[in-house]
Motif scaffolding. Structure first.
Motif, PDB file in Angstrom:
ATOM      1  N   THR A   1       0.349  -1.042  -6.041  1.00 50.04           N
ATOM      2  CA  THR A   1       1.212  -0.721  -4.903  1.00 50.04           C
ATOM      3  C   THR A   1       2.657  -1.126  -5.132  1.00 50.04           C
TER       4      THR A   1
ATOM      5  N   ASN B   1      -4.274   4.383   2.586  1.00 41.57           N
ATOM      6  CA  ASN B   1      -2.861   4.629   2.298  1.00 41.57           C
ATOM      7  C   ASN B   1      -2.650   5.590   1.134  1.00 41.57           C
TER       8      ASN B   1
ATOM      9  N   ASP C   1      -8.127  -0.414   2.809  1.00 39.08           N
ATOM     10  CA  ASP C   1      -6.698  -0.273   3.116  1.00 39.08           C
ATOM     11  C   ASP C   1      -5.991   0.618   2.098  1.00 39.08           C
TER      12      ASP C   1
END
Length: 336
Positions: free
Chosen positions: A64, A23, A19
């Motif tokens: 993140t 991204n 993931d």
């Protein structure tokens, strides 16, 4: 006796790495602080140290800058990639069967995960805990697994399945509304254990994937896997740290009491810890330091309450110890 294996099925860590890369995050930045590397992305059945998976999830949340990363990930990932244990559950006739069989065979994927289904049929309760050091932060990982667990159940029963209660052992003081919105029922943080409780009537909800013939085959195979794994002992340091944590707030976390709680004499325990390169006092101090930081960062508890939970006789003793550990007072640490 052999110690309990520290490895586990790392399908969630693999999915998270994928993931992050999708991204746009740099693979080197993702893996820099982990003992595994990018080869985890290609592994058919990835296995890594459980402690590394826990650290990886915390690292990913910082990378993140998303405190809800674990919850958001779990809301869209089901747990079929965990393999055998999930498929045994999904072949069961109803929700109760899924929970009971998952609890029975969970050691297949993680020898450090303990599931308690002793109150499944009187309270609808499914509880779990980990045989890991209390100093290991596992907030993001637990939030991911809990959310993905419910996502899988909703997908294979009906979308409106709502637990009566969701319990998290760790503390959280921010973004609580996101958990209320997803889980639907009451959500508790700082609970005695992690867990989900369903209405008793929900236990009879049938699974769309139920298959009695397949269930019989899978259970036979899973029984054999557990038999081959054998009974293993937990890591001594983890066992001592957990015993200390259990007795901190009562002020009873002494060498004598902890040794007695794990069936050793104080002298034997001290000798075994020395062989591991540590002492009882070092473990006590590190645990207090780690738990204090966690309470200050992730809870709204007052300083006096945290001092009590750490087993100090007064706030001044806690302040002195915290300054020795970090160079700051508890209040200064919380304000940063």
């Amino acid at each position: 006796m052999a110690r309990k294996a520290q490895m586990h099925t790392a399908a969630l860590a693999q999915a998270l790495a994928g993931d992050l890369i999708e991204n746009g995050y740099d693979i080197d930045a993702i893996m820099r602080r982990c003992s595994f590397d990018a080869t985890i992305l290609e592994a058919q059945s990835p296995v890594v140290k459980f402690s590394d998976s826990l650290r990886f999830f915390e690292l990913a949340a910082k990378l993140t800058k998303n405190d809800l990363m674990g919850l958001k990930m779990g809301m869209t990932h089901d747990i079929r990639h965990l393999g055998l244990v999930c498929y045994v559950g999904l072949a069961s006739p109803n929700l109760a069967g899924f929970l009971a069989n998952y609890g029975r065979y969970v050691k297949v994927i993680n020898g450090l995960l303990n599931v308690d289904v002793s109150h499944l049929y009187d309270k609808g309760a499914f509880y779990w805990s980990y045989d890991v050091s209390p100093t290991l932060t596992r907030r993001q990982y637990v939030e991911t697994t809990c959310a993905s667990f419910l996502h899988t159940l909703r997908k294979n029963t009906h979308a409106s399945l709502t637990p009566r209660l969701v319990r998290f052992h760790h503390n959280r003081s921010r973004h609580l509304e996101a958990f209320d919105a997803y889980f639907g029922g009451r959500v508790e943080f700082g609970a005695e254990t992690d867990g989900i409780e369903f209405e008793l009537s929900d236990l009879e909800i049938p699974l769309k994937t139920a298959d009695r013939t397949l269930l019989k085959v899978l259970m036979s195979y899973a029984d054999k896997v557990l038999e081959d794994m054998g009974q293993q002992m937990p890591d001594l340091i983890v066992e001592v740290e957990r015993a200390i944590a259990d007795q901190l707030a009562t002020g009873a976390a002494t060498l004598n009491n902890v040794a007695a709680s794990i069936g050793m004499s104080p002298r034997t325990l001290s000798r075994k810890l020395a062989a591991e390169g540590t002492t009882f006092f070092q473990l006590l101090e590190e645990l207090r330091k780690s738990l204090s930081k966690s309470y200050l960062r992730d809870s709204d508890l007052g300083l006096a309450e945290i001092s009590f939970l750490m087993g100090y006789s007064g706030l001044s003793s806690f302040n002195d110890a915290f300054k020795r550990w970090t160079g700051n007072s508890p209040g200064q640490f919380r304000a940063t």
